[in-house]
Design a protein around this motif. Sequence first.
Motif, mmCIF file in Angstrom:
data_model
loop_
_atom_site.group_PDB
_atom_site.id
_atom_site.type_symbol
_atom_site.label_atom_id
_atom_site.label_comp_id
_atom_site.label_asym_id
_atom_site.label_seq_id
_atom_site.Cartn_x
_atom_site.Cartn_y
_atom_site.Cartn_z
ATOM 1 N N UNK A 47 -4.644 -14.480 7.706
ATOM 2 C CA UNK A 47 -5.517 -14.215 8.854
ATOM 3 C C UNK A 47 -6.714 -13.367 8.432
ATOM 4 N N UNK A 48 -7.779 -13.452 9.205
ATOM 5 C CA UNK A 48 -8.989 -12.693 8.905
ATOM 6 C C UNK A 48 -8.715 -11.193 8.822
ATOM 7 N N UNK A 49 -7.816 -10.691 9.665
ATOM 8 C CA UNK A 49 -7.568 -9.253 9.735
ATOM 9 C C UNK A 49 -6.471 -8.784 8.785
ATOM 10 N N UNK A 50 -5.881 -9.693 8.019
ATOM 11 C CA UNK A 50 -4.886 -9.283 7.026
ATOM 12 C C UNK A 50 -5.545 -8.428 5.956
ATOM 13 N N UNK A 51 -4.822 -7.411 5.499
ATOM 14 C CA UNK A 51 -5.350 -6.548 4.443
ATOM 15 C C UNK A 51 -5.372 -7.286 3.112
ATOM 16 N N UNK A 52 -6.361 -6.965 2.280
ATOM 17 C CA UNK A 52 -6.422 -7.604 0.961
ATOM 18 C C UNK A 52 -5.211 -7.220 0.119
ATOM 19 N N UNK A 53 -4.582 -6.093 0.435
ATOM 20 C CA UNK A 53 -3.387 -5.687 -0.310
ATOM 21 C C UNK A 53 -2.268 -6.701 -0.120
ATOM 22 N N UNK A 54 -2.209 -7.337 1.062
ATOM 23 C CA UNK A 54 -1.179 -8.352 1.311
ATOM 24 C C UNK A 54 -1.357 -9.575 0.422
ATOM 25 N N UNK A 55 -2.551 -9.736 -0.135
ATOM 26 C CA UNK A 55 -2.812 -10.897 -0.983
ATOM 27 C C UNK A 55 -2.240 -10.741 -2.387
ATOM 28 N N UNK A 56 -1.983 -9.497 -2.805
ATOM 29 C CA UNK A 56 -1.585 -9.243 -4.192
ATOM 30 C C UNK A 56 -0.354 -10.046 -4.596
ATOM 31 N N UNK A 57 0.783 -9.966 -3.863
ATOM 32 C CA UNK A 57 1.954 -10.750 -4.304
ATOM 33 C C UNK A 57 1.723 -12.250 -4.218
ATOM 34 N N UNK A 58 0.923 -12.700 -3.256
ATOM 35 C CA UNK A 58 0.721 -14.145 -3.099
ATOM 36 C C UNK A 58 -0.157 -14.717 -4.202
ATOM 37 N N UNK A 59 -1.189 -13.964 -4.603
ATOM 38 C CA UNK A 59 -2.126 -14.464 -5.599
ATOM 39 C C UNK A 59 -1.776 -14.046 -7.025
ATOM 40 N N UNK A 60 -0.707 -13.266 -7.176
ATOM 41 C CA UNK A 60 -0.325 -12.861 -8.533
ATOM 42 C C UNK A 60 0.979 -13.524 -8.959
ATOM 43 N N UNK A 61 2.033 -13.359 -8.165
ATOM 44 C CA UNK A 61 3.348 -13.830 -8.582
ATOM 45 C C UNK A 61 3.749 -15.168 -7.981
ATOM 46 N N UNK A 62 3.129 -15.578 -6.877
ATOM 47 C CA UNK A 62 3.554 -16.803 -6.198
ATOM 48 C C UNK A 62 2.830 -18.040 -6.694
ATOM 49 N N UNK A 63 1.956 -17.884 -7.655
ATOM 50 C CA UNK A 63 1.312 -19.030 -8.261
ATOM 51 C C UNK A 63 0.161 -19.612 -7.478
ATOM 52 N N UNK A 64 -0.318 -18.910 -6.458
ATOM 53 C CA UNK A 64 -1.439 -19.417 -5.669
ATOM 54 C C UNK A 64 -2.754 -18.896 -6.243
ATOM 55 N N UNK A 111 -5.791 -19.727 -4.391
ATOM 56 C CA UNK A 111 -6.735 -19.712 -3.300
ATOM 57 C C UNK A 111 -5.952 -19.822 -1.990
ATOM 58 N N UNK A 112 -6.400 -19.136 -0.965
ATOM 59 C CA UNK A 112 -5.720 -19.134 0.324
ATOM 60 C C UNK A 112 -6.734 -19.334 1.439
ATOM 61 N N UNK A 113 -6.560 -20.349 2.293
ATOM 62 C CA UNK A 113 -7.438 -20.496 3.453
ATOM 63 C C UNK A 113 -7.253 -19.320 4.421
ATOM 64 N N UNK A 114 -8.354 -18.888 5.027
ATOM 65 C CA UNK A 114 -8.340 -17.796 5.994
ATOM 66 C C UNK A 114 -8.608 -18.382 7.375
ATOM 67 N N UNK A 115 -7.787 -18.019 8.354
ATOM 68 C CA UNK A 115 -7.933 -18.557 9.705
ATOM 69 C C UNK A 115 -8.235 -17.434 10.681
ATOM 70 N N UNK A 124 -8.332 -15.685 -6.255
ATOM 71 C CA UNK A 124 -7.947 -14.595 -7.145
ATOM 72 C C UNK A 124 -9.164 -13.781 -7.566
ATOM 73 N N UNK A 125 -10.289 -14.445 -7.816
ATOM 74 C CA UNK A 125 -11.505 -13.732 -8.217
ATOM 75 C C UNK A 125 -11.988 -12.811 -7.113
ATOM 76 N N UNK A 126 -11.918 -13.274 -5.856
ATOM 77 C CA UNK A 126 -12.312 -12.425 -4.727
ATOM 78 C C UNK A 126 -11.448 -11.174 -4.660
ATOM 79 N N UNK A 127 -10.129 -11.343 -4.884
ATOM 80 C CA UNK A 127 -9.208 -10.211 -4.812
ATOM 81 C C UNK A 127 -9.490 -9.198 -5.920
#
Length: 396
Positions: free
Chosen positions: A340-357, A359-363, A375-378
């Motif tokens: 979500x747009x209001x999700x913290x960028x910190x929440x992206x760390x496990x998804x973009x580091x260990x989960x193999x993703x 890029x993530x669409x933002x809604x 990953x580059x944005x993070x």
Amino acid sequence: MKNLLENSRWLLWLGFQRQTVDARERARDVTGAVLGLLLTGGLSWWAWGAESVWLGAPMGASAVLLFAVPSSPLAQPWPVVVGNLMAALVGVFIYRALGASPLSAALAGGLALALMFPMRCVHPPGGAVAITAVVGGTAVHALGFGFALAPIAVNSAALVACALLWRRLTHNHVAPHPVVHANRHRTSDAAPQDRIGMTTADLDAALRSFNELLDIDSESLEQVLRQAQGLAWQRQFGSVRCADIMSRDLVTVEFATPLQEAWTLLHRHRIRVLPVVDRARRVVGVVTLVDFLKHAHLDPRDHLSLGQRVRRLLAPTPGDHSDKAEVVGQIMTSPAQTVAELDSVVDLVPMLSDSGMHHLPVVDAERRLSGIVTQSDLVAALYRAQSAALPSGNSV
């Protein structure tokens, strides 16, 4: 007043519990315990009659653990059922050998605990089950070793089933992201978050160092510590949200977009992912270069080259029938994980580091696509936040 009570040194010394559960969760736990005990007792009453021992008193204590402390290692199916069953057998054995006395009750409770340790089924109400078998009176003694099966084992199993069902039906809050330890690339390297800092082995060693049974397992402890670490990062990096760092000018496709058109867009814009949206711009999937390669049916034994296979996939098939994919919707990855747009960028760390993703669409609030984070944005966001937090004149 609440904070004064929770921070009172002498009350904490007495074991005064901090309140970490809100009113809604407390009501859910209480309601579940009532329904669980009602159903368990009601079924036993119907099966064996009101004159029988239809509900073991220690089931009340088991219900407290199952419904109020469901993540506790002491409240899992194995310790509840096996711990109570074994304790009942021990209690009946002690009664038959020594009769009912304070010494018998003490030995029953102690021996039950001694057996729970090696069987990995420590369950506090099991001590009460063992004592009940000794001092429960004529009705309990008349059952003999059958007391362990009915009501104890049957009650325990029914109560566990009720607790699991209740949790599945009512537990709808968002749990923390599970911690990923496996390396997705199938190499011997540790997952990115395990290469520096605390590891699972460290947690296991720390728990063993206490040399006592702690009411938390290493997995739950790791989730708590990772959650606390995330909160600390949020405090350090400020309130940077996905909407602050996402790309907004997006190239998208629809379900019926031809493969050739999607492939051209990927190369023209030098991107690796295309969000697939419907007419309301809600995300229905994503398509990447990997999706194209997977559906090109690569085979090292085939004489066709990679380029030839991809071109065959992209070429439209004349006529009304095709034995291969023709549009994006047939090769896309769906459903797509979004943030979500209001999700913290910190929440992206496990998804973009260990989960193999990557890029993530933002809604937005209406679940419509509004951007995409990579990953580059993070990395750039965390670097800027860290640089801003440093005193002037220092560098990273």
